[in-house]
Motif scaffolding. Structure first.
Motif, mmCIF file in Angstrom:
data_model
loop_
_atom_site.group_PDB
_atom_site.id
_atom_site.type_symbol
_atom_site.label_atom_id
_atom_site.label_comp_id
_atom_site.label_asym_id
_atom_site.label_seq_id
_atom_site.Cartn_x
_atom_site.Cartn_y
_atom_site.Cartn_z
ATOM 1 N N ALA A 32 0.826 -1.212 0.000
ATOM 2 C CA ALA A 32 0.000 0.000 0.000
ATOM 3 C C ALA A 32 0.858 1.258 0.000
ATOM 4 O O ALA A 32 0.605 2.203 -0.737
ATOM 5 N N LEU A 35 4.677 4.894 -4.125
ATOM 6 C CA LEU A 35 4.635 6.151 -4.869
ATOM 7 C C LEU A 35 3.275 6.808 -4.722
ATOM 8 O O LEU A 35 3.153 8.023 -4.804
ATOM 9 N N GLY A 36 2.234 5.987 -4.501
ATOM 10 C CA GLY A 36 0.887 6.526 -4.346
ATOM 11 C C GLY A 36 0.803 7.529 -3.212
ATOM 12 O O GLY A 36 0.127 8.546 -3.329
ATOM 13 N N TYR A 118 4.036 2.662 -13.295
ATOM 14 C CA TYR A 118 4.589 2.778 -11.949
ATOM 15 C C TYR A 118 6.100 2.563 -11.987
ATOM 16 O O TYR A 118 6.870 3.243 -11.324
ATOM 17 N N PHE A 239 -6.148 3.391 -5.296
ATOM 18 C CA PHE A 239 -4.759 3.225 -5.712
ATOM 19 C C PHE A 239 -3.846 3.127 -4.504
ATOM 20 O O PHE A 239 -3.028 2.216 -4.383
ATOM 21 N N SER A 240 -4.012 4.070 -3.577
ATOM 22 C CA SER A 240 -3.106 4.119 -2.445
ATOM 23 C C SER A 240 -3.240 2.893 -1.544
ATOM 24 O O SER A 240 -2.256 2.406 -1.003
ATOM 25 N N SER A 242 -4.060 -0.009 -2.533
ATOM 26 C CA SER A 242 -3.795 -1.219 -3.343
ATOM 27 C C SER A 242 -5.019 -2.101 -3.526
ATOM 28 O O SER A 242 -4.883 -3.311 -3.701
ATOM 29 N N SER A 333 5.740 -2.161 -3.524
ATOM 30 C CA SER A 333 4.430 -2.044 -4.165
ATOM 31 C C SER A 333 4.424 -2.761 -5.504
ATOM 32 O O SER A 333 3.451 -3.425 -5.873
HETATM 33 N N1 TRP Z 1 -0.678 1.299 -3.412
HETATM 34 C C1 TRP Z 1 0.462 1.498 -4.222
HETATM 35 C C2 TRP Z 1 1.032 2.861 -3.945
HETATM 36 O O1 TRP Z 1 0.428 3.642 -3.268
HETATM 37 C C3 TRP Z 1 0.182 1.304 -5.681
HETATM 38 C C4 TRP Z 1 -0.736 0.178 -5.994
HETATM 39 C C5 TRP Z 1 -1.952 0.251 -6.555
HETATM 40 C C6 TRP Z 1 -0.556 -1.155 -5.678
HETATM 41 N N2 TRP Z 1 -2.523 -0.972 -6.635
HETATM 42 C C7 TRP Z 1 -1.684 -1.843 -6.109
HETATM 43 C C8 TRP Z 1 0.474 -1.823 -5.107
HETATM 44 C C9 TRP Z 1 -1.791 -3.186 -5.933
HETATM 45 C C10 TRP Z 1 0.345 -3.174 -4.915
HETATM 46 C C11 TRP Z 1 -0.762 -3.842 -5.330
HETATM 47 O O2 TRP Z 1 2.064 3.198 -4.402
#
Ligand code: TRP
Length: 461
Positions: A32, A35-36, A118, A239-240, A242, A333
Protein backbone atom coordinates in the motif's frame (compact mmCIF):
# COMPACT_ATOMS: atom_id res chain seq x y z
CA UNK A 1 -5.36 -27.29 -12.19
CA UNK A 2 -3.76 -28.39 -8.94
CA UNK A 3 -5.98 -29.11 -5.98
CA UNK A 4 -5.43 -27.22 -2.77
CA UNK A 5 -8.05 -28.86 -0.58
CA UNK A 6 -6.56 -30.03 2.72
CA UNK A 7 -7.92 -33.13 4.46
CA UNK A 8 -9.79 -31.08 7.08
CA UNK A 9 -11.72 -29.31 4.37
CA UNK A 10 -9.84 -26.02 4.78
CA UNK A 11 -7.83 -24.98 1.77
CA UNK A 12 -4.17 -24.14 1.89
CA UNK A 13 -2.19 -22.06 -0.56
CA UNK A 14 0.21 -23.58 -3.05
CA UNK A 15 2.59 -20.67 -2.58
CA UNK A 16 3.16 -21.06 1.18
CA UNK A 17 1.88 -18.88 4.00
CA UNK A 18 2.98 -15.77 5.86
CA UNK A 19 5.11 -16.68 8.82
CA UNK A 20 3.11 -14.46 11.18
CA UNK A 21 0.27 -11.96 11.44
CA UNK A 22 2.81 -9.15 11.55
CA UNK A 23 4.40 -10.41 8.34
CA UNK A 24 1.07 -10.16 6.58
CA UNK A 25 0.37 -6.66 7.89
CA UNK A 26 3.84 -5.53 6.85
CA UNK A 27 3.45 -7.05 3.41
CA UNK A 28 0.10 -5.41 2.74
CA UNK A 29 1.38 -2.15 4.20
CA UNK A 30 4.46 -2.49 2.02
CA UNK A 31 2.28 -2.86 -1.04
CA UNK A 32 0.00 0.00 0.00
CA UNK A 33 2.73 2.46 0.94
CA UNK A 34 4.52 3.51 -2.19
CA UNK A 35 4.64 6.15 -4.87
CA UNK A 36 0.89 6.53 -4.35
CA UNK A 37 1.43 8.14 -0.96
CA UNK A 38 4.51 10.20 -1.58
CA UNK A 39 4.52 10.96 -5.31
CA UNK A 40 0.87 10.75 -6.34
CA UNK A 41 -1.14 11.93 -3.33
CA UNK A 42 0.50 15.39 -3.13
CA UNK A 43 0.27 16.12 -6.84
CA UNK A 44 -3.29 14.87 -7.27
CA UNK A 45 -4.35 16.80 -4.16
CA UNK A 46 -2.56 19.84 -5.60
CA UNK A 47 -4.27 19.52 -8.98
CA UNK A 48 -7.66 19.19 -7.33
CA UNK A 49 -7.38 22.21 -5.09
CA UNK A 50 -6.26 20.77 -1.74
CA UNK A 51 -8.55 20.79 1.30
CA UNK A 52 -11.87 19.65 -0.12
CA UNK A 53 -10.16 16.90 -2.11
CA UNK A 54 -8.32 15.67 0.99
CA UNK A 55 -11.57 15.57 2.94
CA UNK A 56 -13.36 13.55 0.24
CA UNK A 57 -10.34 11.27 0.01
CA UNK A 58 -10.49 10.56 3.75
CA UNK A 59 -14.22 9.84 3.58
CA UNK A 60 -13.60 7.43 0.66
CA UNK A 61 -10.88 5.66 2.59
CA UNK A 62 -13.12 5.01 5.58
CA UNK A 63 -16.51 4.21 4.06
CA UNK A 64 -15.35 2.55 0.83
CA UNK A 65 -11.68 1.64 1.19
CA UNK A 66 -12.02 -0.18 4.48
CA UNK A 67 -14.93 -2.48 3.50
CA UNK A 68 -13.35 -3.21 0.11
CA UNK A 69 -10.07 -4.15 1.77
CA UNK A 70 -11.83 -6.46 4.25
CA UNK A 71 -13.86 -8.06 1.45
CA UNK A 72 -10.74 -8.69 -0.62
CA UNK A 73 -8.87 -10.31 2.24
CA UNK A 74 -11.74 -12.53 3.26
CA UNK A 75 -12.37 -13.67 -0.30
CA UNK A 76 -8.66 -14.33 -0.79
CA UNK A 77 -8.32 -16.37 2.35
CA UNK A 78 -11.43 -18.40 1.65
CA UNK A 79 -10.33 -19.28 -1.88
CA UNK A 80 -6.60 -19.53 -1.23
CA UNK A 81 -5.74 -19.33 -4.94
CA UNK A 82 -4.86 -16.61 -7.39
CA UNK A 83 -7.64 -14.01 -7.72
CA UNK A 84 -8.99 -15.47 -10.99
CA UNK A 85 -9.29 -19.01 -9.64
CA UNK A 86 -10.53 -17.81 -6.27
CA UNK A 87 -13.38 -15.78 -7.74
CA UNK A 88 -14.35 -18.66 -9.99
CA UNK A 89 -14.24 -21.19 -7.16
CA UNK A 90 -16.19 -19.09 -4.68
CA UNK A 91 -18.66 -17.97 -7.34
CA UNK A 92 -19.60 -21.62 -7.91
CA UNK A 93 -19.35 -22.59 -4.25
CA UNK A 94 -21.74 -19.82 -3.24
CA UNK A 95 -24.26 -20.97 -5.83
CA UNK A 96 -23.70 -18.10 -8.26
CA UNK A 97 -21.45 -18.52 -11.30
CA UNK A 98 -17.88 -19.20 -12.31
CA UNK A 99 -18.04 -16.02 -14.37
CA UNK A 100 -17.00 -14.08 -11.30
CA UNK A 101 -13.53 -15.06 -12.45
CA UNK A 102 -13.65 -12.06 -14.80
CA UNK A 103 -13.34 -9.81 -11.77
CA UNK A 104 -10.05 -11.56 -11.09
CA UNK A 105 -9.02 -11.24 -14.73
CA UNK A 106 -9.72 -7.52 -14.74
CA UNK A 107 -7.54 -7.21 -11.63
CA UNK A 108 -4.69 -9.10 -13.27
CA UNK A 109 -4.87 -6.71 -16.24
CA UNK A 110 -5.14 -3.64 -13.99
CA UNK A 111 -2.03 -4.73 -12.11
CA UNK A 112 -0.10 -5.13 -15.34
CA UNK A 113 -1.21 -1.73 -16.62
CA UNK A 114 -0.51 0.08 -13.34
CA UNK A 115 2.93 -1.42 -13.00
CA UNK A 116 3.77 -0.45 -16.58
CA UNK A 117 3.83 3.24 -15.64
CA UNK A 118 4.59 2.78 -11.95
CA UNK A 119 7.91 1.29 -12.93
CA UNK A 120 8.72 4.35 -15.04
CA UNK A 121 8.16 6.72 -12.10
CA UNK A 122 10.04 4.34 -9.81
CA UNK A 123 12.85 4.60 -12.35
CA UNK A 124 12.86 8.37 -11.81
CA UNK A 125 13.41 7.77 -8.10
CA UNK A 126 16.38 5.53 -8.91
CA UNK A 127 17.86 8.28 -11.07
CA UNK A 128 17.25 10.77 -8.27
CA UNK A 129 19.23 8.62 -5.85
CA UNK A 130 22.29 9.17 -8.04
CA UNK A 131 21.51 12.80 -8.78
CA UNK A 132 21.13 13.54 -5.08
CA UNK A 133 24.30 11.70 -4.16
CA UNK A 134 26.25 13.68 -6.75
CA UNK A 135 25.36 16.85 -4.85
CA UNK A 136 23.71 18.71 -7.76
CA UNK A 137 20.89 19.85 -5.54
CA UNK A 138 23.03 21.46 -2.82
CA UNK A 139 21.97 25.09 -2.69
CA UNK A 140 20.10 24.81 -6.01
CA UNK A 141 17.49 27.43 -6.92
CA UNK A 142 13.89 26.47 -7.80
CA UNK A 143 14.68 27.13 -11.47
CA UNK A 144 17.76 24.92 -11.39
CA UNK A 145 15.83 22.07 -9.77
CA UNK A 146 13.03 22.36 -12.34
CA UNK A 147 15.58 22.42 -15.16
CA UNK A 148 17.19 19.25 -13.76
CA UNK A 149 13.85 17.49 -13.81
CA UNK A 150 12.91 18.66 -17.29
CA UNK A 151 16.34 17.69 -18.59
CA UNK A 152 16.08 14.23 -17.11
CA UNK A 153 12.57 13.25 -18.21
CA UNK A 154 13.25 14.82 -21.60
CA UNK A 155 15.98 12.25 -22.18
CA UNK A 156 14.03 9.15 -23.11
CA UNK A 157 17.06 6.88 -23.13
CA UNK A 158 17.88 7.69 -19.52
CA UNK A 159 14.26 7.20 -18.47
CA UNK A 160 14.03 3.90 -20.37
CA UNK A 161 17.23 2.67 -18.75
CA UNK A 162 15.92 3.40 -15.24
CA UNK A 163 12.58 1.76 -16.06
CA UNK A 164 14.44 -1.33 -17.24
CA UNK A 165 16.56 -1.43 -14.10
CA UNK A 166 13.51 -1.14 -11.86
CA UNK A 167 11.59 -3.89 -13.68
CA UNK A 168 14.66 -6.09 -13.35
CA UNK A 169 14.71 -5.57 -9.59
CA UNK A 170 10.99 -6.35 -9.35
CA UNK A 171 11.22 -9.51 -11.42
CA UNK A 172 14.09 -10.63 -9.21
CA UNK A 173 12.12 -10.41 -5.95
CA UNK A 174 8.89 -11.84 -7.35
CA UNK A 175 10.77 -14.79 -8.80
CA UNK A 176 12.08 -15.67 -5.35
CA UNK A 177 8.60 -16.36 -3.96
CA UNK A 178 6.45 -15.44 -1.03
CA UNK A 179 8.51 -16.00 2.08
CA UNK A 180 12.03 -15.53 0.88
CA UNK A 181 11.28 -12.60 -1.35
CA UNK A 182 8.33 -10.53 -0.22
CA UNK A 183 8.59 -10.80 3.52
CA UNK A 184 12.23 -9.97 3.91
CA UNK A 185 11.94 -7.06 1.56
CA UNK A 186 9.24 -5.26 3.53
CA UNK A 187 10.36 -5.91 7.07
CA UNK A 188 12.74 -3.03 7.28
CA UNK A 189 11.54 -0.67 4.57
CA UNK A 190 8.27 0.44 6.07
CA UNK A 191 9.72 1.44 9.46
CA UNK A 192 12.71 3.13 7.83
CA UNK A 193 10.49 5.15 5.51
CA UNK A 194 8.38 6.27 8.43
CA UNK A 195 11.39 7.54 10.33
CA UNK A 196 12.60 9.55 7.35
CA UNK A 197 9.16 11.04 6.78
CA UNK A 198 9.24 12.35 10.34
CA UNK A 199 12.68 13.87 9.77
CA UNK A 200 11.31 15.62 6.67
CA UNK A 201 8.28 16.78 8.62
CA UNK A 202 10.62 18.29 11.21
CA UNK A 203 12.34 20.33 8.50
CA UNK A 204 9.00 21.30 7.00
CA UNK A 205 7.87 22.68 10.37
CA UNK A 206 10.99 24.87 10.46
CA UNK A 207 10.61 26.00 6.84
CA UNK A 208 8.53 29.04 7.73
CA UNK A 209 5.71 27.91 5.44
CA UNK A 210 4.29 25.05 7.47
CA UNK A 211 1.09 27.00 8.15
CA UNK A 212 0.54 27.52 4.41
CA UNK A 213 0.93 23.81 3.78
CA UNK A 214 -1.51 22.90 6.55
CA UNK A 215 -4.01 25.49 5.34
CA UNK A 216 -3.78 24.21 1.77
CA UNK A 217 -4.38 20.62 2.86
CA UNK A 218 -7.06 21.13 5.45
CA UNK A 219 -9.09 24.19 4.49
CA UNK A 220 -11.81 22.79 2.26
CA UNK A 221 -12.94 25.03 -0.57
CA UNK A 222 -15.92 23.21 -2.01
CA UNK A 223 -16.10 25.65 -4.91
CA UNK A 224 -13.08 23.89 -6.35
CA UNK A 225 -14.61 20.44 -6.04
CA UNK A 226 -16.02 18.96 -9.25
CA UNK A 227 -17.36 15.43 -9.72
CA UNK A 228 -14.15 14.72 -11.56
CA UNK A 229 -12.21 15.62 -8.41
CA UNK A 230 -14.48 13.39 -6.34
CA UNK A 231 -13.72 10.53 -8.75
CA UNK A 232 -10.04 11.38 -8.53
CA UNK A 233 -10.27 11.18 -4.72
CA UNK A 234 -12.04 7.83 -4.91
CA UNK A 235 -9.49 6.55 -7.42
CA UNK A 236 -6.63 7.79 -5.25
CA UNK A 237 -8.10 5.95 -2.23
CA UNK A 238 -8.19 2.71 -4.24
CA UNK A 239 -4.76 3.22 -5.71
CA UNK A 240 -3.11 4.12 -2.45
CA UNK A 241 -4.68 1.23 -0.53
CA UNK A 242 -3.80 -1.22 -3.34
CA UNK A 243 -7.41 -2.36 -3.52
CA UNK A 244 -9.84 -3.13 -6.33
CA UNK A 245 -7.53 -5.35 -8.36
CA UNK A 246 -7.06 -8.50 -6.33
CA UNK A 247 -3.59 -7.70 -4.99
CA UNK A 248 -4.79 -7.76 -1.41
CA UNK A 249 -6.86 -10.81 -2.34
CA UNK A 250 -3.71 -12.57 -3.52
CA UNK A 251 -1.94 -11.66 -0.27
CA UNK A 252 -4.99 -12.78 1.73
CA UNK A 253 -4.63 -16.21 0.16
CA UNK A 254 -1.44 -16.64 2.18
CA UNK A 255 -3.01 -15.48 5.46
CA UNK A 256 -3.16 -17.94 8.37
CA UNK A 257 -6.64 -18.96 9.49
CA UNK A 258 -6.57 -17.36 12.92
CA UNK A 259 -5.55 -13.82 11.96
CA UNK A 260 -8.19 -11.09 12.42
CA UNK A 261 -9.06 -9.57 9.06
CA UNK A 262 -10.67 -6.49 10.61
CA UNK A 263 -7.64 -5.77 12.78
CA UNK A 264 -5.20 -6.27 9.94
CA UNK A 265 -7.24 -4.06 7.59
CA UNK A 266 -7.52 -1.28 10.16
CA UNK A 267 -3.77 -1.35 10.72
CA UNK A 268 -2.99 -1.16 7.01
CA UNK A 269 -5.53 1.57 6.26
CA UNK A 270 -4.27 3.69 9.17
CA UNK A 271 -0.62 3.29 8.21
CA UNK A 272 -1.22 4.04 4.53
CA UNK A 273 -3.41 7.07 5.11
CA UNK A 274 -1.13 8.36 7.85
CA UNK A 275 1.88 8.22 5.54
CA UNK A 276 0.02 10.01 2.73
CA UNK A 277 -1.02 12.84 5.05
CA UNK A 278 2.49 12.97 6.47
CA UNK A 279 3.88 13.24 2.94
CA UNK A 280 1.52 16.08 2.14
CA UNK A 281 2.47 17.91 5.34
CA UNK A 282 6.14 17.47 4.54
CA UNK A 283 5.86 18.51 0.89
CA UNK A 284 3.41 21.43 0.61
CA UNK A 285 5.37 23.76 2.93
CA UNK A 286 8.31 23.47 0.51
CA UNK A 287 6.04 23.96 -2.50
CA UNK A 288 5.05 27.33 -1.06
CA UNK A 289 8.51 28.15 0.26
CA UNK A 290 9.96 27.60 -3.22
CA UNK A 291 7.17 29.48 -4.98
CA UNK A 292 6.18 26.34 -6.91
CA UNK A 293 2.71 25.51 -8.18
CA UNK A 294 0.82 22.82 -6.20
CA UNK A 295 -0.98 21.87 -9.44
CA UNK A 296 2.33 21.25 -11.20
CA UNK A 297 1.61 17.54 -11.86
CA UNK A 298 3.68 14.33 -11.75
CA UNK A 299 6.96 16.22 -11.33
CA UNK A 300 5.87 17.81 -8.04
CA UNK A 301 7.91 15.81 -5.51
CA UNK A 302 10.85 15.59 -7.88
CA UNK A 303 11.06 19.36 -7.91
CA UNK A 304 10.01 20.14 -4.35
CA UNK A 305 12.04 17.70 -2.35
CA UNK A 306 15.42 18.34 -3.97
CA UNK A 307 14.76 22.01 -3.32
CA UNK A 308 13.90 21.33 0.31
CA UNK A 309 16.91 19.10 0.85
CA UNK A 310 19.16 21.40 -1.15
CA UNK A 311 18.63 24.18 1.32
CA UNK A 312 19.37 22.24 4.49
CA UNK A 313 22.59 21.17 6.18
CA UNK A 314 23.38 17.54 5.38
CA UNK A 315 20.84 17.79 2.58
CA UNK A 316 22.85 15.80 0.05
CA UNK A 317 23.00 12.87 2.41
CA UNK A 318 19.35 13.07 3.46
CA UNK A 319 18.09 13.48 -0.10
CA UNK A 320 20.01 10.40 -1.14
CA UNK A 321 18.57 8.35 1.71
CA UNK A 322 15.11 9.68 0.97
CA UNK A 323 15.13 8.63 -2.67
CA UNK A 324 16.59 5.24 -1.73
CA UNK A 325 13.67 4.71 0.64
CA UNK A 326 11.16 5.92 -1.92
CA UNK A 327 12.61 3.47 -4.44
CA UNK A 328 12.31 0.73 -1.83
CA UNK A 329 8.71 1.67 -1.10
CA UNK A 330 7.97 1.56 -4.83
CA UNK A 331 9.70 -1.79 -5.05
CA UNK A 332 7.50 -3.43 -2.39
CA UNK A 333 4.43 -2.04 -4.16
CA UNK A 334 5.61 -3.25 -7.54
CA UNK A 335 5.91 -6.75 -6.11
CA UNK A 336 2.25 -6.60 -5.08
CA UNK A 337 1.19 -5.31 -8.47
CA UNK A 338 2.81 -8.25 -10.21
CA UNK A 339 1.75 -10.97 -7.77
CA UNK A 340 -1.79 -11.64 -9.11
CA UNK A 341 -0.57 -12.06 -12.68
CA UNK A 342 2.36 -14.24 -11.65
CA UNK A 343 0.28 -16.45 -9.34
CA UNK A 344 -2.17 -16.87 -12.21
CA UNK A 345 0.48 -17.90 -14.75
CA UNK A 346 2.03 -20.32 -12.25
CA UNK A 347 -1.28 -22.04 -11.51
CA UNK A 348 -2.88 -22.00 -14.94
CA UNK A 349 0.08 -22.51 -17.18
CA UNK A 350 2.18 -24.71 -14.98
CA UNK A 351 5.20 -22.44 -15.04
CA UNK A 352 7.74 -21.97 -12.31
CA UNK A 353 7.61 -18.68 -10.43
CA UNK A 354 10.82 -17.62 -12.10
CA UNK A 355 9.48 -18.24 -15.60
CA UNK A 356 6.16 -16.56 -14.84
CA UNK A 357 7.93 -13.51 -13.41
CA UNK A 358 10.09 -13.09 -16.49
CA UNK A 359 7.16 -13.50 -18.90
CA UNK A 360 4.85 -11.10 -17.08
CA UNK A 361 7.68 -8.69 -16.25
CA UNK A 362 8.71 -8.54 -19.90
CA UNK A 363 5.18 -7.73 -20.99
CA UNK A 364 4.89 -4.98 -18.37
CA UNK A 365 8.25 -3.55 -19.41
CA UNK A 366 7.13 -3.33 -23.04
CA UNK A 367 3.86 -1.53 -22.22
CA UNK A 368 5.86 0.81 -19.98
CA UNK A 369 7.78 2.15 -22.95
CA UNK A 370 4.60 4.05 -23.86
CA UNK A 371 4.84 5.90 -20.54
CA UNK A 372 8.58 6.41 -20.91
CA UNK A 373 7.90 8.30 -24.14
CA UNK A 374 4.94 10.23 -22.70
CA UNK A 375 7.32 12.68 -21.04
CA UNK A 376 9.51 13.38 -24.05
CA UNK A 377 9.11 12.23 -27.67
CA UNK A 378 5.35 11.64 -27.37
CA UNK A 379 4.62 14.41 -24.84
CA UNK A 380 2.47 16.27 -27.36
CA UNK A 381 0.67 13.19 -28.62
CA UNK A 382 -2.57 13.53 -26.65
CA UNK A 383 -5.89 11.74 -26.79
CA UNK A 384 -8.64 11.02 -24.24
CA UNK A 385 -7.26 11.98 -20.84
CA UNK A 386 -3.95 13.29 -22.24
CA UNK A 387 -0.71 11.43 -22.94
CA UNK A 388 -0.40 7.64 -23.04
CA UNK A 389 0.68 7.80 -19.39
CA UNK A 390 -2.34 9.96 -18.44
CA UNK A 391 -4.70 7.54 -20.15
CA UNK A 392 -3.32 4.42 -18.49
CA UNK A 393 -3.41 6.21 -15.14
CA UNK A 394 -6.99 7.43 -15.63
CA UNK A 395 -8.24 4.09 -16.93
CA UNK A 396 -6.72 2.11 -14.05
CA UNK A 397 -7.17 4.39 -11.01
CA UNK A 398 -10.43 6.05 -11.91
CA UNK A 399 -12.23 3.25 -13.76
CA UNK A 400 -10.80 -0.25 -13.30
CA UNK A 401 -10.02 -0.09 -9.57
CA UNK A 402 -13.37 1.43 -8.51
CA UNK A 403 -15.19 -1.00 -10.80
CA UNK A 404 -13.23 -3.89 -9.27
CA UNK A 405 -14.10 -2.62 -5.79
CA UNK A 406 -17.75 -2.38 -6.74
CA UNK A 407 -17.82 -5.98 -7.95
CA UNK A 408 -15.78 -7.28 -5.02
CA UNK A 409 -18.03 -5.72 -2.37
CA UNK A 410 -21.12 -6.81 -4.27
CA UNK A 411 -19.76 -10.34 -4.32
CA UNK A 412 -18.83 -10.37 -0.62
CA UNK A 413 -22.01 -8.60 0.47
CA UNK A 414 -24.65 -10.18 -1.75
CA UNK A 415 -23.35 -13.37 -3.35
CA UNK A 416 -21.49 -14.89 -0.43
CA UNK A 417 -23.83 -16.15 2.24
CA UNK A 418 -23.82 -14.70 5.71
CA UNK A 419 -22.24 -17.80 7.20
CA UNK A 420 -19.27 -17.70 4.85
CA UNK A 421 -18.43 -14.07 5.52
CA UNK A 422 -19.04 -14.13 9.26
CA UNK A 423 -16.94 -17.27 9.44
CA UNK A 424 -14.01 -15.48 7.79
CA UNK A 425 -14.46 -12.22 9.67
CA UNK A 426 -14.75 -14.25 12.86
CA UNK A 427 -17.72 -12.46 14.36
CA UNK A 428 -21.37 -11.64 14.01
CA UNK A 429 -21.31 -8.68 16.37
CA UNK A 430 -21.53 -4.93 15.74
CA UNK A 431 -18.33 -4.80 13.69
CA UNK A 432 -19.58 -7.51 11.38
CA UNK A 433 -22.90 -5.72 10.95
CA UNK A 434 -21.11 -2.47 10.17
CA UNK A 435 -18.98 -4.21 7.55
CA UNK A 436 -22.02 -5.82 6.00
CA UNK A 437 -23.92 -2.55 5.67
CA UNK A 438 -20.88 -0.88 4.14
CA UNK A 439 -20.18 -3.78 1.78
CA UNK A 440 -23.79 -4.29 0.70
CA UNK A 441 -24.99 -0.73 0.41
CA UNK A 442 -22.65 2.16 1.09
CA UNK A 443 -19.63 1.05 -0.96
CA UNK A 444 -21.39 -0.28 -4.08
CA UNK A 445 -23.89 2.57 -4.22
CA UNK A 446 -21.25 5.21 -3.46
CA UNK A 447 -18.88 3.91 -6.16
CA UNK A 448 -21.65 3.61 -8.76
CA UNK A 449 -22.88 7.11 -8.02
CA UNK A 450 -19.44 8.72 -8.29
CA UNK A 451 -18.59 6.83 -11.48
CA UNK A 452 -21.87 7.80 -13.14
CA UNK A 453 -21.65 11.40 -11.93
CA UNK A 454 -18.11 11.81 -13.25
CA UNK A 455 -18.97 10.55 -16.72
CA UNK A 456 -22.01 12.81 -16.76
CA UNK A 457 -24.54 9.98 -16.90
CA UNK A 458 -26.61 11.54 -14.13
CA UNK A 459 -26.72 15.05 -15.54
CA UNK A 460 -30.40 14.76 -16.38
CA UNK A 461 -31.27 14.49 -12.68
N1 TRP B 1 -0.68 1.30 -3.41
C1 TRP B 1 0.46 1.50 -4.22
C2 TRP B 1 1.03 2.86 -3.95
O1 TRP B 1 0.43 3.64 -3.27
C3 TRP B 1 0.18 1.30 -5.68
C4 TRP B 1 -0.74 0.18 -5.99
C5 TRP B 1 -1.95 0.25 -6.56
C6 TRP B 1 -0.56 -1.16 -5.68
N2 TRP B 1 -2.52 -0.97 -6.64
C7 TRP B 1 -1.68 -1.84 -6.11
C8 TRP B 1 0.47 -1.82 -5.11
C9 TRP B 1 -1.79 -3.19 -5.93
C10 TRP B 1 0.34 -3.17 -4.92
C11 TRP B 1 -0.76 -3.84 -5.33
O2 TRP B 1 2.06 3.20 -4.40
Amino acid sequence: MLSNQASDGKRTSLHGHWSSRMAFILAVTGSAVGLGNIWKFPYVAGQNGGGAFVLVYLVCVVVIGMPVMMSEILIGRRGRRNPVATMELLGKEEGSSGNWRWVGSMGVIAGILILSYYSVIAGWTLAYVFKSASGVFAGATPDAVSAQFAGFVGNWKAVALCHTLFMGLTIFVVARGVERGLEQAVKFMVPALLILMFVLLGYAIQSGHFGDGVAFMFTPDFEKLTWDSVLAALGQAFFSLSIGMGAVMAYGAYLPEETSITGASAAVVTADTGIAILAGLAIFPFVFAGGLDPAEGPGLVFETLPLAFGGMGGGTFLATIFFVLLAFAAWTSAIGLMEPAVAWVVEHHNRTRAQASVIIGGLIWAIGIGSVLSFNILADFKFGAGTFFDNIDYLTSNIMLPLGGLLITTFAGWVMCRNSTSDELGSSGALYKAWRILARFIAPIGITFVLLKAVGALDWL
